[in-house]
Write a protein that holds these residues in place. Structure first.
Motif, PDB file in Angstrom:
ATOM      1  N   ILE A   1      43.496  91.602 151.904  1.00  9.83           N
ATOM      2  CA  ILE A   1      43.499  90.680 152.300  1.00  9.83           C
ATOM      3  C   ILE A   1      44.601  89.761 151.018  1.00  9.83           C
ATOM      4  N   GLU A   2      45.067  90.110 150.674  1.00 12.96           N
ATOM      5  CA  GLU A   2      45.809  89.201 148.926  1.00 12.96           C
ATOM      6  C   GLU A   2      47.209  89.773 149.087  1.00 12.96           C
ATOM      7  N   PRO A   3      47.820  88.243 148.591  1.00 12.96           N
ATOM      8  CA  PRO A   3      49.060  88.306 148.810  1.00 12.96           C
ATOM      9  C   PRO A   3      50.440  88.580 147.912  1.00 12.96           C
TER      10      PRO A   3
ATOM     11  N   GLU B   1      49.708  88.582 137.948  1.00 17.10           N
ATOM     12  CA  GLU B   1      49.431  87.416 136.752  1.00 17.10           C
ATOM     13  C   GLU B   1      48.821  86.267 137.361  1.00 17.10           C
ATOM     14  N   GLN B   2      49.030  85.939 138.820  1.00 21.82           N
ATOM     15  CA  GLN B   2      48.154  85.172 140.153  1.00 21.82           C
ATOM     16  C   GLN B   2      46.736  84.798 139.976  1.00 21.82           C
ATOM     17  N   ALA B   3      46.384  86.249 139.256  1.00 22.05           N
ATOM     18  CA  ALA B   3      45.095  86.285 139.237  1.00 22.05           C
ATOM     19  C   ALA B   3      44.953  85.587 137.862  1.00 22.05           C
ATOM     20  N   ALA B   4      42.367  85.158 137.991  1.00 22.53           N
ATOM     21  CA  ALA B   4      42.717  84.539 136.853  1.00 22.53           C
ATOM     22  C   ALA B   4      42.039  86.211 135.544  1.00 22.53           C
ATOM     23  N   SER B   5      41.921  86.681 137.100  1.00 24.46           N
ATOM     24  CA  SER B   5      41.369  88.463 136.217  1.00 24.46           C
ATOM     25  C   SER B   5      42.573  89.340 135.860  1.00 24.46           C
ATOM     26  N   TYR B   6      43.523  88.924 135.221  1.00 21.67           N
ATOM     27  CA  TYR B   6      44.374  89.039 134.631  1.00 21.67           C
ATOM     28  C   TYR B   6      44.263  89.560 133.471  1.00 21.67           C
ATOM     29  N   GLY B   7      44.254  87.671 132.842  1.00 21.61           N
ATOM     30  CA  GLY B   7      44.786  87.358 131.423  1.00 21.61           C
ATOM     31  C   GLY B   7      43.845  86.843 130.737  1.00 21.61           C
ATOM     32  N   ASN B   8      42.600  87.275 131.436  1.00 16.21           N
ATOM     33  CA  ASN B   8      41.191  86.616 130.488  1.00 16.21           C
ATOM     34  C   ASN B   8      40.962  86.789 128.724  1.00 16.21           C
ATOM     35  N   ALA B   9      39.952  87.142 128.167  1.00 17.81           N
ATOM     36  CA  ALA B   9      39.711  87.210 127.387  1.00 17.81           C
ATOM     37  C   ALA B   9      38.710  88.635 127.279  1.00 17.81           C
ATOM     38  N   GLY B  10      38.970  89.276 127.862  1.00 14.87           N
ATOM     39  CA  GLY B  10      37.538  90.321 128.393  1.00 14.87           C
ATOM     40  C   GLY B  10      36.853  91.073 128.522  1.00 14.87           C
ATOM     41  N   TRP B  11      35.791  89.894 128.085  1.00 11.83           N
ATOM     42  CA  TRP B  11      34.364  89.647 127.003  1.00 11.83           C
ATOM     43  C   TRP B  11      33.672  90.295 128.614  1.00 11.83           C
ATOM     44  N   LEU B  12      33.067  91.515 127.997  1.00 13.83           N
ATOM     45  CA  LEU B  12      31.785  92.161 128.559  1.00 13.83           C
ATOM     46  C   LEU B  12      30.451  91.650 128.409  1.00 13.83           C
TER      47      LEU B  12
ATOM     48  N   ARG C   1      47.942  85.799 152.827  1.00 19.47           N
ATOM     49  CA  ARG C   1      46.944  84.904 152.265  1.00 19.47           C
ATOM     50  C   ARG C   1      46.483  84.640 153.733  1.00 19.47           C
ATOM     51  N   ALA C   2      45.295  84.732 153.545  1.00 17.75           N
ATOM     52  CA  ALA C   2      44.204  84.568 154.744  1.00 17.75           C
ATOM     53  C   ALA C   2      43.904  83.084 154.554  1.00 17.75           C
ATOM     54  N   THR C   3      44.642  81.905 155.765  1.00 12.98           N
ATOM     55  CA  THR C   3      44.263  81.125 156.647  1.00 12.98           C
ATOM     56  C   THR C   3      42.828  80.688 157.353  1.00 12.98           C
TER      57      THR C   3
ATOM     58  N   HIS D   1      32.431  81.725 139.295  1.00 15.71           N
ATOM     59  CA  HIS D   1      31.856  82.458 138.479  1.00 15.71           C
ATOM     60  C   HIS D   1      32.905  81.564 137.231  1.00 15.71           C
ATOM     61  N   GLY D   2      33.584  81.186 136.780  1.00 17.47           N
ATOM     62  CA  GLY D   2      34.047  80.283 135.832  1.00 17.47           C
ATOM     63  C   GLY D   2      34.643  80.846 134.812  1.00 17.47           C
ATOM     64  N   HIS D   3      33.372  81.433 133.508  1.00 21.62           N
ATOM     65  CA  HIS D   3      34.035  81.627 132.243  1.00 21.62           C
ATOM     66  C   HIS D   3      33.696  83.454 131.992  1.00 21.62           C
ATOM     67  N   VAL D   4      32.804  83.922 133.655  1.00 19.95           N
ATOM     68  CA  VAL D   4      31.974  84.650 133.614  1.00 19.95           C
ATOM     69  C   VAL D   4      31.828  85.601 134.519  1.00 19.95           C
ATOM     70  N   GLY D   5      33.755  85.500 134.995  1.00 14.78           N
ATOM     71  CA  GLY D   5      33.718  86.240 136.534  1.00 14.78           C
ATOM     72  C   GLY D   5      34.111  87.678 136.058  1.00 14.78           C
ATOM     73  N   LEU D   6      34.686  88.238 135.100  1.00 10.49           N
ATOM     74  CA  LEU D   6      34.966  89.041 134.535  1.00 10.49           C
ATOM     75  C   LEU D   6      33.311  90.271 134.757  1.00 10.49           C
ATOM     76  N   VAL D   7      32.453  89.573 133.401  1.00 12.77           N
ATOM     77  CA  VAL D   7      31.726  90.293 133.282  1.00 12.77           C
ATOM     78  C   VAL D   7      30.389  90.160 134.498  1.00 12.77           C
ATOM     79  N   GLY D   8      30.421  89.582 134.696  1.00 13.16           N
ATOM     80  CA  GLY D   8      29.871  89.246 136.189  1.00 13.16           C
ATOM     81  C   GLY D   8      30.162  89.701 137.900  1.00 13.16           C
TER      82      GLY D   8
HETATM   83  C1  LIG Z   1      41.269  81.452 129.688  1.00 15.89           C
HETATM   84  C2  LIG Z   1      40.627  82.992 130.144  1.00 15.89           C
HETATM   85  C3  LIG Z   1      39.792  83.619 129.584  1.00 15.89           C
HETATM   86  C4  LIG Z   1      38.547  84.239 130.308  1.00 15.89           C
HETATM   87  N1  LIG Z   1      37.808  85.044 129.924  1.00 15.89           N
HETATM   88  C5  LIG Z   1      36.920  85.616 130.584  1.00 15.89           C
HETATM   89  C6  LIG Z   1      36.205  87.109 129.856  1.00 15.89           C
HETATM   90  O1  LIG Z   1      36.002  86.545 128.208  1.00 15.89           O
HETATM   91  N2  LIG Z   1      34.466  86.450 129.816  1.00 15.89           N
HETATM   92  C7  LIG Z   1      34.942  86.664 131.726  1.00 15.89           C
HETATM   93  O2  LIG Z   1      33.944  87.416 132.457  1.00 15.89           O
HETATM   94  N3  LIG Z   1      35.509  86.257 132.287  1.00 15.89           N
HETATM   95  C8  LIG Z   1      36.620  85.241 131.756  1.00 15.89           C
HETATM   96  N4  LIG Z   1      37.176  84.324 132.306  1.00 15.89           N
HETATM   97  C9  LIG Z   1      36.944  84.556 134.079  1.00 15.89           C
HETATM   98  C10 LIG Z   1      37.479  85.098 134.394  1.00 15.89           C
HETATM   99  O3  LIG Z   1      38.937  85.594 134.458  1.00 15.89           O
HETATM  100  C11 LIG Z   1      37.067  84.898 135.752  1.00 15.89           C
HETATM  101  O4  LIG Z   1      36.037  83.814 135.880  1.00 15.89           O
HETATM  102  C12 LIG Z   1      37.078  85.563 136.925  1.00 15.89           C
HETATM  103  O5  LIG Z   1      38.763  86.999 136.449  1.00 15.89           O
HETATM  104  C13 LIG Z   1      37.637  85.242 138.606  1.00 15.89           C
HETATM  105  O6  LIG Z   1      37.851  86.508 139.345  1.00 15.89           O
HETATM  106  P1  LIG Z   1      37.918  86.506 140.936  1.00 15.89           P
HETATM  107  O7  LIG Z   1      38.261  87.837 141.399  1.00 15.89           O
HETATM  108  O8  LIG Z   1      37.508  85.409 141.773  1.00 15.89           O
HETATM  109  O9  LIG Z   1      39.619  85.387 141.045  1.00 15.89           O
HETATM  110  P2  LIG Z   1      41.165  86.142 141.169  1.00 15.89           P
HETATM  111  O10 LIG Z   1      41.418  86.542 139.889  1.00 15.89           O
HETATM  112  O11 LIG Z   1      41.597  84.085 140.679  1.00 15.89           O
HETATM  113  O12 LIG Z   1      41.108  86.131 142.143  1.00 15.89           O
HETATM  114  C14 LIG Z   1      41.608  85.958 143.394  1.00 15.89           C
HETATM  115  C15 LIG Z   1      42.357  87.028 144.113  1.00 15.89           C
HETATM  116  O13 LIG Z   1      42.047  85.756 145.294  1.00 15.89           O
HETATM  117  C16 LIG Z   1      43.766  86.050 145.617  1.00 15.89           C
HETATM  118  N5  LIG Z   1      43.842  84.618 147.216  1.00 15.89           N
HETATM  119  C17 LIG Z   1      44.215  83.501 146.076  1.00 15.89           C
HETATM  120  N6  LIG Z   1      44.155  82.711 147.795  1.00 15.89           N
HETATM  121  C18 LIG Z   1      44.134  84.163 148.090  1.00 15.89           C
HETATM  122  C19 LIG Z   1      43.801  83.638 150.466  1.00 15.89           C
HETATM  123  N7  LIG Z   1      44.216  82.839 150.426  1.00 15.89           N
HETATM  124  N8  LIG Z   1      43.997  84.729 150.580  1.00 15.89           N
HETATM  125  C20 LIG Z   1      44.137  86.290 149.942  1.00 15.89           C
HETATM  126  N9  LIG Z   1      44.069  86.185 149.062  1.00 15.89           N
HETATM  127  C21 LIG Z   1      44.028  85.587 147.855  1.00 15.89           C
HETATM  128  C22 LIG Z   1      44.436  85.342 144.762  1.00 15.89           C
HETATM  129  O14 LIG Z   1      46.396  85.806 144.874  1.00 15.89           O
HETATM  130  C23 LIG Z   1      43.988  85.763 143.493  1.00 15.89           C
HETATM  131  O15 LIG Z   1      44.595  87.687 143.705  1.00 15.89           O
HETATM  132  C24 LIG Z   1      38.166  83.610 131.253  1.00 15.89           C
HETATM  133  C25 LIG Z   1      39.358  83.319 132.419  1.00 15.89           C
HETATM  134  C26 LIG Z   1      40.695  82.835 131.458  1.00 15.89           C
HETATM  135  C27 LIG Z   1      41.281  81.805 132.154  1.00 15.89           C
END
Ligand SMILES: Cc1cc2nc3c(=O)[nH]c(=O)nc-3n(C[C@H](O)[C@H](O)[C@H](O)COP(=O)(O)OP(=O)(O)OC[C@H]3O[C@@H](n4cnc5c(N)ncnc54)[C@H](O)[C@@H]3O)c2cc1C
Length: 420
Positions: A31-33, A39-50, A224-226, A383-390
């Motif tokens: 379920i993903e809007p 670009e809406q996701a943090a996972s799109y534009g992070n620094a890419g560090w593993l 969007r899940a509600t 996962h804050g700062h470590v969501g990609l690697v974690g």
């Molecule tokens: C500038 C920056 C640099 C970073 N650098 C690193 C790095 O180098 N290494 C690292 O490990 N981490 C890094 N991070 C952190 C990492 O990007 C995030 O912790 C991680 O991407 C979170 O992933 P996620 O899947 O939890 O969330 P997201 O990637 O935000 O994905 C959540 C998804 O849920 C969807 N969604 C939202 N609401 C709903 C709903 N109600 N129903 C259904 N879908 C919904 C959204 O559309 C989105 O696609 C960085 C973050 C930033 C901002």
């Protein structure tokens, strides 16, 4: 036991949870809007560090002394918007408390190390299986400092990393120059962490992972899940704008938007956006050979498929507040300063800016575990700062919980109920 699992959110955590759920024999519906990895996701534009060595939580002993600076300098590496202070205050107090003593920081580091260890290898395997092996590199990362003294100022954090088994190579000015000939010589000391890796395009990586899941039969509901329909302690459906999605289990992986869903699943979690920015310079004349974090701006410079990216900054503000693009331009200027062969004045047409929200809990650890309302709902966010690697180990833990198997590492530190 095969179940129909609704994965809420197709960021990197949701994508890998889906892959691991499929491997365990479950059926998956996303379920993903937005676009997976969009670009809406943090996972799109992070620094890419593993960076499996990123085990130090953002707040440490003495961080409280810096709070006035966070408030007074809206363009500093960490800034808090005044108008948002009343809403952010409870989170900030918990954030400062969690790093109050070296013992607390060490306990967090231990829990993060368990989650992040082996992550570069796990991501490489996942990427290869998804036909995107070229996006993951395992060539280490660099931390660069103006002088050795700057590294020593952060010695306590590096000492905790050492206790967690992290190893590194110290680089003199000459050695750094040999490795990074295009780096400004004002960086005269470096650390090379060989165990870490790097993703060349995190958004494309997520898109490839989700494409693989869809190729194996998963559906994607573009909404969007509600909420949830829970009857006598069992999950019957996830509610969406497009109606009910019948399922037997669900994973909350909606990143920074997970908080209201967590509450509907019985758990109040203090999830906060730590907003960050990136700049990408297209067709760069120079850049790092190895992805590197500069100690003086706490941001990461790396070459991506689209160009030279610098990602960083922390802005405590509401996820939907207007972006402050001055912060991304600071990153651009830092990047131009790090690599003198880049143009002194960059045409705006060559720069791309992005804002994203780190989903952050105040203790620097994610929420991974069963919900209080029903064991059929699994929390996987924060996962804050470590969501990609974690995300790699998180996905495995999610699949183990879905299947009723024992988690491969202790998950008590990530308990969603720890804030109750
Ligand atoms: C500038 C920056 C640099 C970073 N650098 C690193 C790095 O180098 N290494 C690292 O490990 N981490 C890094 N991070 C952190 C990492 O990007 C995030 O912790 C991680 O991407 C979170 O992933 P996620 O899947 O939890 O969330 P997201 O990637 O935000 O994905 C959540 C998804 O849920 C969807 N969604 C939202 N609401 C709903 C709903 N109600 N129903 C259904 N879908 C919904 C959204 O559309 C989105 O696609 C960085 C973050 C930033 C901002």
């Amino acid at each position: 036991m095969s179940r129909h699992v609704a994965i809420i959110g197709a960021g990197v955590v949701g994508a890998i949870s889906a892959i691991e759920a499929l491997k365990s024999g479950h059926k998956v519906t996303f379920i993903e809007p937005g676009d997976p990895g969009g670009e809406q996701a943090a996972s799109y534009g992070n620094a890419g560090w593993l960076s499996s060595h990123s085990v130090i939580p953002p707040a440490g002993p003495g961080t409280w002394k810096k709070v006035p600076g966070f408030l007074l300098d809206p363009l500093g590496p960490l800034a808090i918007r005044w108008t948002y202070l009343p809403q952010a205050a409870p989170w900030l107090l918990r954030y400062l408390a969690s790093g109050w003593t070296a013992e607390r920081v060490t306990a967090t580091a231990r829990a993060l190390r368990a989650l992040l260890a082996e992550a570069p290898r796990l991501h490489q395997e996942l990427a290869q299986q998804a036909g995107a092996g070229h996006l993951i590199e395992r060539r280490g990362v660099l931390h660069v400092f103006p002088t050795r003294r700057h590294f020593e100022a952060d010695a306590a954090a590096w000492d905790i990393r050492r206790q967690m088994g992290v190893q590194w190579l110290e680089l003199s000015a000459d050695e750094l120059r040999r490795r990074e000939p295009e780096l400004d010589p004002r960086y005269a000391f470096g650390l090379f962490v060989e165990e870490a890796g790097h993703c060349r395009d995190p958004g494309a990586y997520v898109a490839a992972l989700v494409a693989q899941v869809r190729a194996r039969g998963a559906q994607i509901v573009r909404d969007r899940a509600t909420g949830f329909r829970i009857e006598t302690g069992r999950l019957k459906a996830v509610l969406t704008g497009a109606g009910e999605i019948p399922c037997e289990a669900a994973v909350i992986a909606a990143g920074v938007r997970s908080k209201p869903l967590a509450a509907l699943a019985g758990d109040r979690v203090p999830l906060q956006a730590e907003r960050g920015y990136h700049v990408v310079i297209e067709r760069p004349e120079a850049g790092p050979r190895t992805p590197m974090m500069a100690s003086d701006c706490k941001a990461v410079a790396s070459l991506t498929e689209a160009g030279l990216r610098m990602a960083g900054q922390v802005e405590i503000a509401a996820p939907d507040a207007a972006p402050d693009w001055r912060r991304a331009r600071i990153l651009r200027d830092r990047l131009l300063g790090m690599f003198p062969a880049l143009p002194r004045i960059l045409p705006e047409s060559r720069a791309r800016y992005w804002l994203g929200c780190r989903p952050s809990l105040p203790d620097g650890l994610p929420c991974i575990g069963h919900s209080s309302a029903t064991r059929d709902i699994i929390h996987a966010y924060g996962h804050g700062h470590v969501g990609l690697v974690g995300s790699a180990r998180t996905g495995r833990l999610v699949a183990q919980l879905l299947s009723g198997r024992a988690p491969e590492i202790p998950i008590a530190p990530y308990d969603p109920r720890r804030f109750a």
